[in-house]
Design an enzyme around this catalytic site. Structure first.
Site, PDB file in Angstrom:
ATOM      1  N   LYS A  38       0.845  -1.206   0.000  1.00 12.03           N
ATOM      2  CA  LYS A  38       0.000   0.000   0.000  1.00 12.03           C
ATOM      3  C   LYS A  38       0.878   1.254   0.000  1.00 12.03           C
ATOM      4  O   LYS A  38       2.101   1.155   0.236  1.00 12.03           O
ATOM      5  CB  LYS A  38      -0.907  -0.024   1.234  1.00 12.03           C
ATOM      6  CG  LYS A  38      -0.136  -0.107   2.549  1.00 12.03           C
ATOM      7  CD  LYS A  38      -1.039  -0.518   3.701  1.00 12.03           C
ATOM      8  CE  LYS A  38      -0.237  -0.500   5.000  1.00 12.03           C
ATOM      9  NZ  LYS A  38      -1.003  -0.995   6.143  1.00 12.03           N
ATOM     10  N   ARG A 132      -9.728  -0.306  15.029  1.00  7.19           N
ATOM     11  CA  ARG A 132      -9.578   0.369  13.746  1.00  7.19           C
ATOM     12  C   ARG A 132     -10.584  -0.322  12.836  1.00  7.19           C
ATOM     13  O   ARG A 132     -11.733  -0.452  13.218  1.00  7.19           O
ATOM     14  CB  ARG A 132      -8.113   0.284  13.268  1.00  7.19           C
ATOM     15  CG  ARG A 132      -7.766   1.350  12.260  1.00  7.19           C
ATOM     16  CD  ARG A 132      -6.294   1.337  11.855  1.00  7.19           C
ATOM     17  NE  ARG A 132      -5.884   0.107  11.189  1.00  7.19           N
ATOM     18  CZ  ARG A 132      -4.700  -0.040  10.579  1.00  7.19           C
ATOM     19  NH1 ARG A 132      -3.823   0.945  10.566  1.00  7.19           N
ATOM     20  NH2 ARG A 132      -4.407  -1.173   9.992  1.00  7.19           N
ATOM     21  N   TYR A 248      15.460  30.195   6.159  1.00 11.44           N
ATOM     22  CA  TYR A 248      14.258  30.854   6.666  1.00 11.44           C
ATOM     23  C   TYR A 248      14.348  31.113   8.161  1.00 11.44           C
ATOM     24  O   TYR A 248      14.790  30.255   8.924  1.00 11.44           O
ATOM     25  CB  TYR A 248      13.027  29.982   6.396  1.00 11.44           C
ATOM     26  CG  TYR A 248      12.471  30.124   4.993  1.00 11.44           C
ATOM     27  CD1 TYR A 248      12.056  31.359   4.513  1.00 11.44           C
ATOM     28  CD2 TYR A 248      12.347  29.011   4.171  1.00 11.44           C
ATOM     29  CE1 TYR A 248      11.532  31.473   3.225  1.00 11.44           C
ATOM     30  CE2 TYR A 248      11.825  29.119   2.893  1.00 11.44           C
ATOM     31  CZ  TYR A 248      11.415  30.357   2.430  1.00 11.44           C
ATOM     32  OH  TYR A 248      10.891  30.462   1.167  1.00 11.44           O
ATOM     33  N   MET A 296      11.038  24.240   1.500  1.00 15.79           N
ATOM     34  CA  MET A 296      10.141  23.385   0.724  1.00 15.79           C
ATOM     35  C   MET A 296      10.915  22.490  -0.250  1.00 15.79           C
ATOM     36  O   MET A 296      10.631  21.302  -0.396  1.00 15.79           O
ATOM     37  CB  MET A 296       9.144  24.247  -0.057  1.00 15.79           C
ATOM     38  CG  MET A 296       8.083  23.437  -0.781  1.00 15.79           C
ATOM     39  SD  MET A 296       6.986  24.462  -1.765  1.00 15.79           S
ATOM     40  CE  MET A 296       6.152  25.419  -0.502  1.00 15.79           C
TER      41      MET A 296
HETATM   42  C1  LIG Z   1      -0.091  -1.878   6.777  1.00 16.56           C
HETATM   43  C2  LIG Z   1      -0.613  -3.186   7.207  1.00 16.56           C
HETATM   44  C3  LIG Z   1       0.256  -4.275   7.358  1.00 16.56           C
HETATM   45  C4  LIG Z   1       1.761  -4.137   7.320  1.00 16.56           C
HETATM   46  O1  LIG Z   1       2.170  -3.593   8.567  1.00 16.56           O
HETATM   47  P1  LIG Z   1       3.715  -3.273   8.896  1.00 16.56           P
HETATM   48  O2  LIG Z   1       3.665  -2.780  10.297  1.00 16.56           O
HETATM   49  O3  LIG Z   1       4.151  -2.226   7.933  1.00 16.56           O
HETATM   50  O4  LIG Z   1       4.478  -4.531   8.745  1.00 16.56           O
HETATM   51  C5  LIG Z   1      -0.301  -5.513   7.621  1.00 16.56           C
HETATM   52  N1  LIG Z   1      -1.652  -5.658   7.757  1.00 16.56           N
HETATM   53  C6  LIG Z   1      -2.505  -4.619   7.654  1.00 16.56           C
HETATM   54  C7  LIG Z   1      -3.964  -4.845   7.832  1.00 16.56           C
HETATM   55  C8  LIG Z   1      -2.021  -3.346   7.397  1.00 16.56           C
HETATM   56  O5  LIG Z   1      -2.866  -2.309   7.319  1.00 16.56           O
END
Ligand SMILES: *Cc1c(COP(=O)(O)O)cnc(C)c1O
Length: 348
Positions: A38, A132, A248, A296
């Site tokens: 992701k 979550r 800056y 930036m």
């Molecule tokens: C992002 C994610 C992972 C990977 O987690 P890491 O801590 O980066 O190894 C695994 N499972 C889910 C559901 C995630 O959202």
């Protein structure tokens, strides 16, 4: 035709990526080891990461949403699985039904939506204490899923990178779920969870950060290799006189005459202001420090002791993740996923 090149780049180490996956696979014991790609492969580039991990033997990939799925869908050959962690909104259904990726269903509404559309192969997320995404572990999960063909039942650990009792509690809750919720496979561990040992691995693990060089727990120290190496080019080398200020808000006052190099890298590239006055860079083994605020698009580094660096040279930005996280007050995750689109991504 002249090829366009950017004045900043990420050197990405294929061997280190594959070696990290192999270590995580080994730590996963008999379980399959997947890969979270992701956020464009945590900033490294999802397509290039996936290509390399497929070649290494990885078969299970995870993205957040359907736009990310579409980016890597051309790589989905026979036997490669792609799961979309955020599941299906109404707006996703048309795409999801034509996709070879599977949704990870997270809510009763998503489950009803998927069932109404025919209930094809899917994964399901159960929340075991993170609060979550996912069905509540206290609910009658098996009843919710009746009639669905669940490929992978998964849950996610909230604090496997700390030593807290919640991790073992989540393990116990998930184990209980595996006893009466039918699924082809069960999956719990992220990178930190993999470090905790095979009791967390079940059938499939889902590492992300450690693939890309993050050290989630001490068990991985010295074994996980750095993958992402930012480099930036010097646009100007200049003399700064004692009493002059740099950058800056004039946060750095030169105590004596000094020389600085101005590099093409800034907070818009993900090199955030936490590195102001403390980030480190190097050239041919000589270390230098960021002076003044990160702008930036630019930073200044002190090259007073580095007479050999000149306009046009490429400097290595210190980006060993645990150390860079400690000095910048950013997490290892933020350090990777913030790396912006202006870098050329160059794999070796
Ligand atoms: C992002 C994610 C992972 C990977 O987690 P890491 O801590 O980066 O190894 C695994 N499972 C889910 C559901 C995630 O959202």
């Amino acid at each position: 035709m002249t090829a366009f090149t950017a004045p900043l780049r990420l050197r990405l180490d294929s061997d280190a990526l594959v070696s990290n996956w192999a270590w995580l696979k080994h730590r996963s014991g008999a379980a399959a080891c997947g890969a979270a790609i992701k956020a464009d492969g945590y900033g490294a580039g999802a397509v290039e990461v996936m290509r390399r991990l497929i070649k290494a033997g990885c078969r299970d990939f995870f993205v957040s949403n359907w736009a990310e799925a579409a980016m890597v869908e051309p790589l989905l050959e026979q036997g490669i699985s792609l799961a979309v962690l955020h599941g299906v909104r109404d707006e996703d259904m048309a795409v999801a039904l034509c996709s070879r990726a599977r949704p990870v269903l997270n809510t009763p509404v998503q489950i009803a939506r998927w069932k109404a559309a025919g209930g094809g192969p899917c994964d399901v997320m159960v929340d075991t204490g993170m609060n979550r995404l996912g069905l509540d572990w206290r609910a009658d999960v098996a009843a919710h899923l009746a009639g669905l063909k669940v490929e992978t039942l998964m849950s996610h650990l909230a604090s496997a990178d700390d030593d807290t009792p919640l991790t073992a509690t989540q393990l116990m809750r998930f184990k209980e779920l595996t006893r009466h919720v039918p699924a082809a496979r069960y999956s719990l561990a992220n990178s930190a969870g993999i470090c905790l040992g095979e009791s967390y691995a079940f059938d499939l693990t889902r590492p992300g950060i450690a693939l890309y060089g993050g050290i989630p727990r001490s068990e991985a120290e010295g074994l996980i290799r750095q993958v992402v190496f930012p480099q930036a080019q010097i646009l100007q080398r200049r003399l700064v006189l004692a009493g002059d200020t740099i950058g800056y808000n004039a946060t750095h006052v030169a105590a004596r005459d000094m020389e600085i190099a101005v590099l093409n890298l800034g907070y818009a590239d993900g090199y955030l202001r936490g590195f102001s006055g403390c980030g480190r860079v190097s050239f041919q083994g000589v270390g230098m420090q960021v002076v003044g605020r990160v702008s930036m698009d630019l930073i200044a580094v002190d090259v007073s002791e580095a007479s050999h660096v000149a306009e046009g040279d490429w400097l290595e930005i210190d980006y060993a993740l645990p150390a860079a996280a400690a000095i910048s007050n950013l997490s290892q995750y933020e350090l990777l996923t913030g790396l912006g689109p202006r870098f050329d991504r160059v794999w070796s």
